[in-house]
Design a protein around this motif. Structure first.
Motif, PDB file in Angstrom:
ATOM      1  N   ALA A 168       0.830  -1.203   0.000  1.00 53.95           N
ATOM      2  CA  ALA A 168       0.000   0.000   0.000  1.00 53.95           C
ATOM      3  C   ALA A 168       0.864   1.253   0.000  1.00 53.95           C
ATOM      4  O   ALA A 168       0.560   2.232  -0.695  1.00 53.95           O
ATOM      5  CB  ALA A 168      -0.934  -0.008   1.203  1.00 53.95           C
ATOM      6  N   VAL A 169       1.939   1.224   0.768  1.00 55.01           N
ATOM      7  CA  VAL A 169       2.846   2.376   0.823  1.00 55.01           C
ATOM      8  C   VAL A 169       3.470   2.619  -0.550  1.00 55.01           C
ATOM      9  O   VAL A 169       3.534   3.760  -1.034  1.00 55.01           O
ATOM     10  CB  VAL A 169       3.938   2.159   1.884  1.00 55.01           C
ATOM     11  CG1 VAL A 169       4.989   3.264   1.807  1.00 55.01           C
ATOM     12  CG2 VAL A 169       3.328   2.104   3.276  1.00 55.01           C
ATOM     13  N   ALA A 170       3.955   1.544  -1.192  1.00 52.77           N
ATOM     14  CA  ALA A 170       4.570   1.675  -2.507  1.00 52.77           C
ATOM     15  C   ALA A 170       3.552   2.141  -3.549  1.00 52.77           C
ATOM     16  O   ALA A 170       3.835   3.024  -4.366  1.00 52.77           O
ATOM     17  CB  ALA A 170       5.184   0.337  -2.929  1.00 52.77           C
ATOM     18  N   ALA A 171       2.354   1.553  -3.516  1.00 48.88           N
ATOM     19  CA  ALA A 171       1.309   1.931  -4.466  1.00 48.88           C
ATOM     20  C   ALA A 171       0.921   3.392  -4.297  1.00 48.88           C
ATOM     21  O   ALA A 171       0.727   4.115  -5.283  1.00 48.88           O
ATOM     22  CB  ALA A 171       0.084   1.041  -4.287  1.00 48.88           C
ATOM     23  N   ASN A 172       0.827   3.842  -3.059  1.00 43.36           N
ATOM     24  CA  ASN A 172       0.471   5.237  -2.789  1.00 43.36           C
ATOM     25  C   ASN A 172       1.538   6.193  -3.308  1.00 43.36           C
ATOM     26  O   ASN A 172       1.230   7.229  -3.895  1.00 43.36           O
ATOM     27  CB  ASN A 172       0.272   5.438  -1.290  1.00 43.36           C
ATOM     28  CG  ASN A 172      -0.153   6.838  -0.938  1.00 43.36           C
ATOM     29  OD1 ASN A 172      -1.264   7.272  -1.233  1.00 43.36           O
ATOM     30  ND2 ASN A 172       0.736   7.582  -0.287  1.00 43.36           N
ATOM     31  N   ASN A 180       0.895   8.796  -6.327  1.00 47.23           N
ATOM     32  CA  ASN A 180       1.082  10.224  -6.085  1.00 47.23           C
ATOM     33  C   ASN A 180       2.020  10.849  -7.112  1.00 47.23           C
ATOM     34  O   ASN A 180       1.800  11.978  -7.561  1.00 47.23           O
ATOM     35  CB  ASN A 180       1.628  10.457  -4.675  1.00 47.23           C
ATOM     36  CG  ASN A 180       0.532  10.609  -3.643  1.00 47.23           C
ATOM     37  OD1 ASN A 180      -0.470  11.271  -3.894  1.00 47.23           O
ATOM     38  ND2 ASN A 180       0.723  10.010  -2.478  1.00 47.23           N
ATOM     39  N   SER A 181       3.061  10.123  -7.472  1.00 43.53           N
ATOM     40  CA  SER A 181       4.011  10.635  -8.459  1.00 43.53           C
ATOM     41  C   SER A 181       3.346  10.821  -9.819  1.00 43.53           C
ATOM     42  O   SER A 181       3.514  11.850 -10.483  1.00 43.53           O
ATOM     43  CB  SER A 181       5.205   9.683  -8.589  1.00 43.53           C
ATOM     44  OG  SER A 181       5.922   9.594  -7.369  1.00 43.53           O
ATOM     45  N   ILE A 182       2.589   9.818 -10.242  1.00 44.20           N
ATOM     46  CA  ILE A 182       1.905   9.892 -11.538  1.00 44.20           C
ATOM     47  C   ILE A 182       0.834  10.984 -11.529  1.00 44.20           C
ATOM     48  O   ILE A 182       0.737  11.791 -12.459  1.00 44.20           O
ATOM     49  CB  ILE A 182       1.285   8.533 -11.900  1.00 44.20           C
ATOM     50  CG1 ILE A 182       2.390   7.481 -12.079  1.00 44.20           C
ATOM     51  CG2 ILE A 182       0.428   8.640 -13.163  1.00 44.20           C
ATOM     52  CD1 ILE A 182       1.871   6.063 -12.261  1.00 44.20           C
ATOM     53  N   ALA A 183       0.050  11.023 -10.468  1.00 49.68           N
ATOM     54  CA  ALA A 183      -0.999  12.041 -10.365  1.00 49.68           C
ATOM     55  C   ALA A 183      -0.404  13.439 -10.316  1.00 49.68           C
ATOM     56  O   ALA A 183      -0.982  14.390 -10.859  1.00 49.68           O
ATOM     57  CB  ALA A 183      -1.849  11.783  -9.124  1.00 49.68           C
ATOM     58  N   GLY A 184       0.763  13.570  -9.701  1.00 51.31           N
ATOM     59  CA  GLY A 184       1.418  14.874  -9.642  1.00 51.31           C
ATOM     60  C   GLY A 184       1.792  15.394 -11.014  1.00 51.31           C
ATOM     61  O   GLY A 184       1.646  16.588 -11.302  1.00 51.31           O
ATOM     62  N   VAL A 185       2.261  14.494 -11.875  1.00 50.07           N
ATOM     63  CA  VAL A 185       2.603  14.890 -13.243  1.00 50.07           C
ATOM     64  C   VAL A 185       1.345  15.293 -14.014  1.00 50.07           C
ATOM     65  O   VAL A 185       1.333  16.289 -14.745  1.00 50.07           O
ATOM     66  CB  VAL A 185       3.325  13.737 -13.976  1.00 50.07           C
ATOM     67  CG1 VAL A 185       3.530  14.075 -15.445  1.00 50.07           C
ATOM     68  CG2 VAL A 185       4.663  13.446 -13.303  1.00 50.07           C
ATOM     69  N   GLN A 233      -6.010   1.164  -9.305  1.00 51.26           N
ATOM     70  CA  GLN A 233      -7.349   1.427  -8.784  1.00 51.26           C
ATOM     71  C   GLN A 233      -7.488   2.867  -8.287  1.00 51.26           C
ATOM     72  O   GLN A 233      -8.458   3.561  -8.630  1.00 51.26           O
ATOM     73  CB  GLN A 233      -7.643   0.451  -7.647  1.00 51.26           C
ATOM     74  CG  GLN A 233      -9.080   0.446  -7.155  1.00 51.26           C
ATOM     75  CD  GLN A 233      -9.288  -0.584  -6.053  1.00 51.26           C
ATOM     76  OE1 GLN A 233      -8.441  -0.767  -5.180  1.00 51.26           O
ATOM     77  NE2 GLN A 233     -10.415  -1.282  -6.097  1.00 51.26           N
ATOM     78  N   VAL A 234      -6.521   3.325  -7.510  1.00 47.07           N
ATOM     79  CA  VAL A 234      -6.621   4.681  -6.963  1.00 47.07           C
ATOM     80  C   VAL A 234      -6.396   5.739  -8.041  1.00 47.07           C
ATOM     81  O   VAL A 234      -6.969   6.838  -7.978  1.00 47.07           O
ATOM     82  CB  VAL A 234      -5.648   4.885  -5.778  1.00 47.07           C
ATOM     83  CG1 VAL A 234      -5.983   3.933  -4.648  1.00 47.07           C
ATOM     84  CG2 VAL A 234      -4.200   4.740  -6.200  1.00 47.07           C
ATOM     85  N   LEU A 235      -5.583   5.424  -9.054  1.00 45.45           N
ATOM     86  CA  LEU A 235      -5.359   6.380 -10.138  1.00 45.45           C
ATOM     87  C   LEU A 235      -6.632   6.605 -10.950  1.00 45.45           C
ATOM     88  O   LEU A 235      -6.920   7.728 -11.377  1.00 45.45           O
ATOM     89  CB  LEU A 235      -4.231   5.903 -11.044  1.00 45.45           C
ATOM     90  CG  LEU A 235      -2.807   6.112 -10.517  1.00 45.45           C
ATOM     91  CD1 LEU A 235      -1.788   5.517 -11.473  1.00 45.45           C
ATOM     92  CD2 LEU A 235      -2.522   7.602 -10.305  1.00 45.45           C
ATOM     93  N   ARG A 236      -7.398   5.552 -11.152  1.00 49.29           N
ATOM     94  CA  ARG A 236      -8.668   5.714 -11.885  1.00 49.29           C
ATOM     95  C   ARG A 236      -9.651   6.554 -11.072  1.00 49.29           C
ATOM     96  O   ARG A 236     -10.361   7.398 -11.629  1.00 49.29           O
ATOM     97  CB  ARG A 236      -9.257   4.348 -12.216  1.00 49.29           C
ATOM     98  CG  ARG A 236      -8.464   3.585 -13.252  1.00 49.29           C
ATOM     99  CD  ARG A 236      -9.203   2.329 -13.715  1.00 49.29           C
ATOM    100  NE  ARG A 236      -8.403   1.595 -14.682  1.00 49.29           N
ATOM    101  CZ  ARG A 236      -7.541   0.638 -14.379  1.00 49.29           C
ATOM    102  NH1 ARG A 236      -7.390   0.287 -13.105  1.00 49.29           N
ATOM    103  NH2 ARG A 236      -6.840   0.032 -15.298  1.00 49.29           N
ATOM    104  N   ALA A 237      -9.699   6.304  -9.772  1.00 60.16           N
ATOM    105  CA  ALA A 237     -10.568   7.117  -8.919  1.00 60.16           C
ATOM    106  C   ALA A 237     -10.116   8.572  -8.937  1.00 60.16           C
ATOM    107  O   ALA A 237     -10.940   9.500  -9.024  1.00 60.16           O
ATOM    108  CB  ALA A 237     -10.555   6.577  -7.491  1.00 60.16           C
ATOM    109  N   CYS A 238      -8.817   8.770  -8.897  1.00 58.39           N
ATOM    110  CA  CYS A 238      -8.256  10.118  -8.916  1.00 58.39           C
ATOM    111  C   CYS A 238      -8.576  10.827 -10.231  1.00 58.39           C
ATOM    112  O   CYS A 238      -8.876  12.024 -10.244  1.00 58.39           O
ATOM    113  CB  CYS A 238      -6.749  10.058  -8.690  1.00 58.39           C
ATOM    114  SG  CYS A 238      -5.925  11.670  -8.700  1.00 58.39           S
TER     115      CYS A 238
END
Length: 222
Positions: free
Chosen positions: A41-45, A49-54, A127-132
Motif C-alpha cells: 500500500a505504501v509503494a502503491a500510494n 502520487n508521483s503519476i498524479a502529480g505529473v 485502482q486509486v489512479l482511476r478514482a483520482c
C-alpha cells in the motif's frame, strides 16, 4: 501572507508557511494510516502520487497564472474583467485536467507497470489512479484553481479556513472511516476517496463563495 491587519502604522499578516505546515501535518497523519496497510500500500500510494502529480502539472500552472491575472485586474478595479478571466482560466484548467486525466484513467495499469512493484501494489495503484482521474475531471479545478482567484482578490482568510477545515474533516477523518476495518474497510482506495471528498467540499464552498461576489468588494491595501 494569507491575511493582514493594519496596526500602529504598520501591516501585520499571517505567513502562508504557517498554513502549509498545518496542511502537511494532516497529510502526515494520513501517511501514517497508509503505513498500517503494509508495504504494498505504501509503494502503491507513492507511485500513484508521483503519476498524479505529473498529470496535475498543467492545472497547477494555470492556478499560479490566475493569481497574477486576477491580481492585476483587481488592482486596476476591473472586477468584471477579473470574473471574466476567472471563468476562462478555470475553464482552461478543466480542459487540461480532462485531457490528462483521461489518459491516466485509460493507461493507469500501463503507467504503473513501468515501476518495479508487486502485483498487489500494481492493482492498488491502478485502482486509486482511476478514482483520482474521475475526481480530477469533476472537482479539481474548482477545488484548487478557483480559490487562487479568490486569494488574488484578497479573500485569503476564507480560502485558508476552508482548506484547513476540509483537510482535517474530510481527508483525515474520512480516511479512517473509509479505509479502516472498523469502517468501510476500503484500505488505500478509501484514503484516496477521502481525498476526493476533500476536493468536493472545497469545490462546493469555493464555488458558492465565488458566486456570492463578496470577493469583488474586498480592499486589500489602502
Amino acid at each position: 501572507v494569507v491575511e493582514h491587519n493594519f496596526y500602529n502604522g504598520n501591516y501585520y499578516g499571517t505567513l502562508r508557511e504557517e498554513v502549509d505546515k498545518r496542511l502537511e501535518a494532516g497529510k502526515l497523519v494520513v501517511l501514517n494510516l497508509i503505513a498500517t496497510f503494509g508495504t504494498s500500500a505504501v509503494a502503491a500510494n507513492a507511485i500513484a502520487n508521483s503519476i498524479a502529480g505529473v498529470v496535475n502539472v498543467p492545472g497547477t500552472a494555470i492556478g499560479l497564472s490566475i493569481i497574477t491575472v486576477i491580481g492585476r485586474c483587481m488592482g486596476a478595479g476591473e472586477t468584471g474583467q477579473a470574473a471574466h478571466y476567472t471563468k476562462r482560466l478555470v475553464g482552461a484548467s478543466y480542459v487540461c485536467m480532462l485531457v490528462m486525466s483521461t489518459g491516466m484513467f485509460l493507461f493507469a495499469d500501463t503507467l504503473v507497470s513501468w515501476f518495479n512493484l508487486t502485483p498487489q501494489a500494481v492493482q492498488m495503484a491502478g485502482q486509486v489512479l482511476r478514482a483520482c482521474a474521475v475526481g480530477n475531471v469533476l472537482f479539481w479545478p474548482m477545488a484548487f484553481t478557483l480559490p487562487n482567484s479568490l486569494r488574488a482578490a484578497g479573500d485569503a482568510v476564507f480560502t485558508m479556513g476552508v482548506s484547513l477545515c476540509s483537510m482535517f474533516a474530510c481527508r483525515v477523518a474520512l480516511s479512517y472511516v473509509m479505509a479502516c476495518e472498523w469502517g468501510l474497510g476500503l484500505g488505500l482506495l478509501g484514503v484516496w476517496l477521502a481525498m476526493i471528498a476533500d476536493w468536493v467540499a472545497r469545490a462546493v464552498l469555493f464555488f458558492v463563495r465565488y458566486r456570492q461576489g463578496k470577493w469583488k468588494k474586498i480592499k486589500v491595501i489602502g
